[in-house]
Design an enzyme around this catalytic site. Structure first.
Site, PDB file in Angstrom:
ATOM      1  N   ASN A 158      23.823 -27.074  47.631  1.00 27.08           N
ATOM      2  CA  ASN A 158      25.044 -26.255  47.580  1.00 27.08           C
ATOM      3  C   ASN A 158      25.301 -25.868  46.119  1.00 27.08           C
ATOM      4  OD1 ASN A 158      27.267 -24.891  48.649  1.00 27.08           O
ATOM      5  ND2 ASN A 158      28.610 -26.641  48.360  1.00 27.08           N
ATOM      6  N   HIS A 216      25.858 -24.334  42.425  1.00 23.52           N
ATOM      7  CA  HIS A 216      26.797 -23.427  41.768  1.00 23.52           C
ATOM      8  C   HIS A 216      26.431 -23.383  40.295  1.00 23.52           C
ATOM      9  CE1 HIS A 216      28.649 -27.140  40.373  1.00 23.52           C
ATOM     10  NE2 HIS A 216      28.815 -27.521  41.631  1.00 23.52           N
ATOM     11  N   HIS A 252      25.469 -26.628  38.443  1.00 26.13           N
ATOM     12  CA  HIS A 252      24.085 -27.068  38.622  1.00 26.13           C
ATOM     13  C   HIS A 252      23.129 -26.208  37.806  1.00 26.13           C
ATOM     14  CE1 HIS A 252      25.845 -28.416  42.611  1.00 26.13           C
ATOM     15  NE2 HIS A 252      25.278 -29.531  42.187  1.00 26.13           N
ATOM     16  N   ARG A 291      32.358 -29.539  46.004  1.00 27.30           N
ATOM     17  CA  ARG A 291      33.508 -29.847  46.850  1.00 27.30           C
ATOM     18  C   ARG A 291      34.699 -28.922  46.590  1.00 27.30           C
ATOM     19  NH1 ARG A 291      31.040 -35.018  46.233  1.00 27.30           N
ATOM     20  NH2 ARG A 291      30.660 -35.984  48.259  1.00 27.30           N
TER      21      ARG A 291
END
EC number: 6.3.2.1
Length: 284
Positions: A32, A34, A37, A188
């Site tokens: 996931n 973004h 990262h 999150r």
């Protein structure tokens, strides 16, 4: 970019690079992806010839009632982003590939460092982290591994594990990537509602308040923690901890400690947000 789903395919690619004399950096992630990262991937590219990014949602670091099943899996998007960043290899194993014997019986655990902060509220979490990172280190055999400073405790635990097990890997901590209002980027954050999103930045703002208070002479750390945790609670956060700790041991800081981390974890609606700031008192 090469995509590998098995340990053997990953090792084959890396063996060829190493035989050619190239250095390898690893960026472990749970996907996931973004920009936070991707900033780690860019740092890895600066540090090494070849960059491996792992995407694996590790079940052993989730406790009962945590969001393992709900954790976003966005492999197509992740691979597209990593191609844009020119990562060399994406390792995306299945649970069976990483835990081939089923229920795990062998664990890597770092005592003490993993017992404070998030470890106190998530028993067993860091044992799952260090075990899976050890597996990734054994598979990839990187020269360098890059982790974000947002996860301050995780970085400290991984550094201690690597040093004590004498792994020939240099651990690089990359600065926290933030939104314009200071919110630390996190997978999150996508669970925040439109109404919650602006308030989420208050977590970092309160950490900065604590750092500023300490920089200007505040030394009653317990009172400072209580005051700012209460203020976050009044803004709708459910605070797990708001702690001024020694940056090396993560124990609650006292007047004898000079390198400090102010760390917090709090739920705002569904997601649990974490963040930290550091301060050195060596010159005060």
């Amino acid at each position: 970019m090469h995509i590998a789903e098995t340990v053997s395919a990953t090792r084959d690619a890396i063996t060829a690079w190493k035989q050619a004399g190239e250095t390898v950096a690893l960026v472990p992630t749970m996907g996931n992806l973004h920009n936070g990262h991707l900033s780690l991937v860019r740092e890895a590219r600066r540090q090494a010839d070849c960059v491996v990014v792992s995407v694996f949602v590790n079940p052993t670091q989730f406790g009962p009632g945590e969001d393992y099943d709900a954790y976003p899996r966005t492999l197509d998007q992740d691979s597209a982003l990593l191609r844009e960043e020119k990562a060399d290899l994406l390792f995306m194993p299945s649970v069976d590939e990483m835990y081939p014997l089923g229920s795990n019986k062998t664990w890597v655990s770092v005592d003490d460092l993993g017992d404070h902060l998030c470890g106190a509220n998530r028993p067993g979490h860091f044992r799952g982290v260090t075990t899976v990172v050890s597996k990734l280190f054994n598979i990839v055999q990187p020269d360098i591994a890059v982790f974000g400073e947002k996860d301050f405790q995780q970085l400290a635990v991984i550094r201690r594990m690597t040093a004590e097990l004498m792994m020939p890997i240099r651990i690089v901590g990359a600065p926290t990537d933030r939104e314009e209002d200071g919110l630390a980027r996190s997978s999150r954050n996508g669970f925040l509602t439109a109404a919650e999103r602006p308030r989420a930045a208050l977590l970092h703002q309160h950490l900065e308040q604590a750092r500023n208070a300490i920089a200007t002479g505040e030394r009653d750390y317990r009172a400072l923690e209580t005051r700012l945790a209460r203020a976050l609670g009044e803004q709708g956060f459910e605070v797990d901890y708001f702690t001024v700790a020694d940056a090396h041991t993560l124990v609650p800081a006292g007047p004898q400690h000079r390198d400090l981390v102010v760390a917090a974890a709090a739920r705002l609606g569904q997601p649990r947000l974490i963040d930290n700031v550091t301060i050195s008192l060596l010159n005060t």
